[in-house]
Design a protein around this motif. Sequence first.
Motif, short mmCIF file in Angstrom:
data_model
loop_
_atom_site.label_atom_id
_atom_site.label_comp_id
_atom_site.label_asym_id
_atom_site.label_seq_id
_atom_site.Cartn_x
_atom_site.Cartn_y
_atom_site.Cartn_z
N LYS A 132 -2.95 6.90 -2.28
CA LYS A 132 -2.27 8.21 -2.29
C LYS A 132 -2.05 8.69 -0.86
CE LYS A 132 -2.63 12.92 -4.08
NZ LYS A 132 -1.84 13.42 -2.99
N GLN A 133 -3.07 8.52 -0.03
CA GLN A 133 -2.94 8.94 1.37
C GLN A 133 -1.82 8.15 2.06
OE1 GLN A 133 -6.49 8.28 3.64
NE2 GLN A 133 -5.68 9.22 5.49
N LYS A 134 -1.74 6.85 1.76
CA LYS A 134 -0.69 6.02 2.35
C LYS A 134 0.69 6.52 1.92
CE LYS A 134 0.05 1.55 1.28
NZ LYS A 134 -0.28 0.15 1.05
N HIS A 135 0.83 6.83 0.61
CA HIS A 135 2.12 7.35 0.11
C HIS A 135 2.44 8.69 0.75
CE1 HIS A 135 2.81 4.11 -2.56
NE2 HIS A 135 1.99 4.46 -3.51
N ASP A 136 1.43 9.56 0.85
CA ASP A 136 1.65 10.87 1.46
C ASP A 136 2.09 10.73 2.91
OD1 ASP A 136 0.93 12.01 -0.91
OD2 ASP A 136 -1.05 12.69 -0.25
N GLU A 137 1.44 9.82 3.64
CA GLU A 137 1.81 9.61 5.04
C GLU A 137 3.24 9.07 5.14
OE1 GLU A 137 -1.32 7.06 6.44
OE2 GLU A 137 -2.71 8.74 6.74
N GLU A 138 3.59 8.15 4.24
CA GLU A 138 4.95 7.58 4.23
C GLU A 138 5.98 8.68 3.93
OE1 GLU A 138 8.00 4.75 4.50
OE2 GLU A 138 5.94 4.70 5.21
N LEU A 178 10.10 12.50 5.78
CA LEU A 178 10.52 13.89 5.93
C LEU A 178 10.73 14.24 7.40
CD1 LEU A 178 11.05 16.59 4.48
CD2 LEU A 178 8.62 17.10 4.75
N GLN A 179 9.80 13.80 8.24
CA GLN A 179 9.94 14.05 9.67
C GLN A 179 11.19 13.37 10.23
OE1 GLN A 179 6.11 12.65 10.99
NE2 GLN A 179 5.22 14.71 10.99
N GLU A 180 11.49 12.17 9.75
CA GLU A 180 12.69 11.45 10.19
C GLU A 180 13.95 12.20 9.77
OE1 GLU A 180 15.16 8.68 11.92
OE2 GLU A 180 13.04 9.05 12.26
#
Length: 118
Positions: free
Chosen positions: A74-80, A85-87
Amino acid sequence: RMMDQMKQREEEKKQLFIQREEEAQERLKHLAAIRAAEEEYKKKEAAEREEARVHAVMRAAAEEENRKNALLEKQKHDEENLRKLQEVKRQEMMMQQEKERLKKQDKMDAISRLKRIE
């Protein structure tokens, strides 16, 4: 004759004593077998309880590992998702800057044309 009867009674008492002794020995053997069976049963139950405890500990450890892996995933998906979003925001900002640059350029070009016309 009296001696024979006394001998016979003594022999009968002796045989009765021997018989009772044998019966007592059989009862003792039977009790020992029962105790041995009870001990074996207790050992088996203790081993089964220990095995169940070990399985429970292993199951809990596996569940904990699964929870940890799910959280990491979940953390990996959230970071992705955050990176995407930042991009998108970065691209929007660059587009906005480009629009402003073009607007400014158009304004400068218009001023330049007006000055040439004058």
